[in-house]
Design a protein around this motif. Structure first.
Motif, mmCIF file in Angstrom:
data_model
loop_
_atom_site.group_PDB
_atom_site.id
_atom_site.type_symbol
_atom_site.label_atom_id
_atom_site.label_comp_id
_atom_site.label_asym_id
_atom_site.label_seq_id
_atom_site.Cartn_x
_atom_site.Cartn_y
_atom_site.Cartn_z
ATOM 1 N N ARG A 182 0.755 -1.371 -0.119
ATOM 2 C CA ARG A 182 0.098 0.330 0.174
ATOM 3 C C ARG A 182 0.572 1.060 0.290
ATOM 4 N NH1 ARG A 182 -2.687 -2.279 3.835
ATOM 5 N NH2 ARG A 182 -1.986 -1.010 5.682
ATOM 6 N N ARG A 183 0.397 1.972 -0.226
ATOM 7 C CA ARG A 183 1.177 3.943 -0.309
ATOM 8 C C ARG A 183 1.361 3.767 0.820
ATOM 9 N NH1 ARG A 183 -2.705 6.279 -3.124
ATOM 10 N NH2 ARG A 183 -2.032 6.392 -4.605
ATOM 11 N N ASN A 184 2.704 4.212 1.021
ATOM 12 C CA ASN A 184 3.232 4.204 2.404
ATOM 13 C C ASN A 184 3.718 3.079 3.475
ATOM 14 O OD1 ASN A 184 4.166 6.677 0.612
ATOM 15 N ND2 ASN A 184 2.560 8.174 1.856
ATOM 16 N N ALA A 185 3.452 2.504 2.946
ATOM 17 C CA ALA A 185 3.644 1.076 4.010
ATOM 18 C C ALA A 185 5.400 1.029 4.056
ATOM 19 C CB ALA A 185 2.029 0.206 3.641
ATOM 20 N N GLN A 186 4.819 -0.139 5.406
ATOM 21 C CA GLN A 186 6.323 0.153 6.198
ATOM 22 C C GLN A 186 6.337 -1.287 5.463
ATOM 23 O OE1 GLN A 186 9.062 1.957 7.943
ATOM 24 N NE2 GLN A 186 7.566 3.165 6.212
ATOM 25 N N ASN A 187 5.690 -2.248 4.976
ATOM 26 C CA ASN A 187 5.781 -3.628 5.222
ATOM 27 C C ASN A 187 5.375 -3.755 3.725
ATOM 28 O OD1 ASN A 187 3.005 -3.777 5.336
ATOM 29 N ND2 ASN A 187 3.137 -4.335 7.443
ATOM 30 N N LEU A 188 5.260 -5.154 3.427
ATOM 31 C CA LEU A 188 4.562 -5.400 2.058
ATOM 32 C C LEU A 188 4.883 -7.553 1.280
ATOM 33 C CD1 LEU A 188 7.345 -6.715 -0.046
ATOM 34 C CD2 LEU A 188 8.163 -4.865 -0.335
ATOM 35 N N SER A 189 3.911 -7.627 0.564
ATOM 36 C CA SER A 189 3.747 -8.854 0.018
ATOM 37 C C SER A 189 4.638 -9.301 -0.668
ATOM 38 C CB SER A 189 1.703 -9.612 0.111
ATOM 39 O OG SER A 189 1.812 -8.594 -0.880
ATOM 40 N N PHE A 190 5.257 -10.691 -0.857
ATOM 41 C CA PHE A 190 6.050 -11.622 -1.770
ATOM 42 C C PHE A 190 4.990 -12.017 -2.560
ATOM 43 C CE2 PHE A 190 8.778 -14.476 -3.421
ATOM 44 C CZ PHE A 190 9.171 -14.101 -3.489
ATOM 45 N N ASN A 191 4.511 -12.713 -3.510
ATOM 46 C CA ASN A 191 3.961 -13.285 -4.659
ATOM 47 C C ASN A 191 4.216 -14.012 -5.349
ATOM 48 O OD1 ASN A 191 0.989 -12.205 -3.149
ATOM 49 N ND2 ASN A 191 2.295 -10.537 -3.342
ATOM 50 N N PHE A 192 3.706 -15.326 -4.899
ATOM 51 C CA PHE A 192 4.587 -16.275 -6.415
ATOM 52 C C PHE A 192 4.114 -16.950 -7.441
ATOM 53 C CE2 PHE A 192 6.082 -20.506 -7.393
ATOM 54 C CZ PHE A 192 6.883 -19.899 -8.514
ATOM 55 N N LEU A 193 3.596 -17.148 -7.789
ATOM 56 C CA LEU A 193 2.801 -17.698 -8.613
ATOM 57 C C LEU A 193 2.885 -18.667 -9.974
ATOM 58 C CD1 LEU A 193 -0.099 -14.404 -9.338
ATOM 59 C CD2 LEU A 193 -0.214 -16.773 -7.504
ATOM 60 N N THR A 194 2.666 -19.738 -10.258
ATOM 61 C CA THR A 194 3.049 -20.096 -11.050
ATOM 62 C C THR A 194 1.226 -20.589 -11.668
ATOM 63 O OG1 THR A 194 3.816 -22.053 -11.923
ATOM 64 C CG2 THR A 194 2.914 -22.504 -10.020
#
Length: 276
Positions: A192-204
């Motif tokens: 998200r905008r200016n967030a302090q974390n993120l998500s790592f997404n792997f797709l096959t």
């Protein structure tokens, strides 16, 4: 979405010479402020001090060979004639960052997956909630490309944001990310905008009749001490590129139980099966 705004090019084509001189002079003053002395800078550039002052004041514009000399000295390109220095330097930082990572993230050949590997358009995704064993999230995202890079964009569910005590405005709920190719699929880094974390997404990709499903996992960048799980299985379904493709499923997005999931999503999520 397009690579550039038609109005931007149109407005710049009408820029007056006097405006170009002033913009160049403003940029040159900011660059020159880093030098120990203007006289010393002029000697290094091989430019007469009086003439350089005219550049600084927006009274004159350098010949092409002199402009090239100035750009080479400050390691910038000729956009310092057209754009504020901050915009030129920001663009350079983005370009350098891409060059630094191009041979490491996504491989040597490309920093973005091809549209055959992961197409543009609207996707419906499903996963179990990170904070509930019985609730599932279904949402919509848009995948698009600009300047050869693939991006992803969407909005967090209102109820999820409310449960975390966060603002429900579209500005706060919006998330974006970038997509990289992998040997057996793709990776999307999303925040998200200016967030302090993120998500790592792997797709096959999942072999299917329509060939429009991907399955993998979504991993949050939070500590194990925080509430909820860090990783969940996730399914992406490509819907198409038209707004109507998204609208037909938009009302079914949000939080619901397992029975509220699309049937094939429920099958691919393998609810109850441990993560590998």
């Amino acid at each position: 979405m397009t690579d550039s705004s038609p109005s931007t090019g149109k407005n710049r084509s009408k820029t007056k010479p006097s405006e170009l001189r002033l913009q160049f002079g403003q940029n040159l003053r900011k660059l020159s402020a880093k030098a120990e002395s203007i006289s010393g800078l002029c000697r290094e550039l091989g430019i007469n001090r009086t003439q350089y002052n005219r550049y600084l004041n927006g009274e004159s514009f350098p010949r092409p060979d002199v402009l090239h000399r100035i750009c080479s000295y400050f390691d910038l390109d000729a956009r310092i004639v057209l754009e504020p220095l901050e915009e030129v330097e920001d663009a350079r930082k983005r370009r350098v960052a891409g060059a630094e990572l191009s041979q490491f993230i996504g491989g040597i050949a490309a920093i973005s997956p091809s549209e055959t590997e992961f197409p543009n358009g609207f996707f419906r995704y499903s996963r179990r909630s990170f904070v509930s064993d019985t609730r599932f999230v279904t949402g919509l995202v848009l995948v698009y490309r600009e300047y050869g890079q693939a991006f992803i964009r969407g909005y967090e569910d209102r109820r999820m944001m409310k449960s975390q005590g966060l603002s429900l405005s579209r500005f706060t709920r919006e998330f974006r990310g970038t997509i990289f190719p992998q040997a057996n699929g793709i990776v999307a880094l999303v925040s998200r905008r200016n967030a302090q974390n993120l998500s790592f997404n792997f797709l096959t990709r999942v072999p299917s009749f329509a060939n429009n499903y991907w399955v993998g996992f979504s991993n949050r960048s939070v500590s194990e001490a925080e509430a909820g799980r860090i990783m969940e299985r996730v399914v992406f379904e490509h819907l198409g590129t038209r707004i109507s493709d998204a609208l037909r499923v938009a009302r079914k997005t949000g939080l619901h139980d397992a029975e509220g999931l699309p049937e094939y999503h429920r099958e691919l999520l393998r609810i109850g099966a441990p993560m590998g």
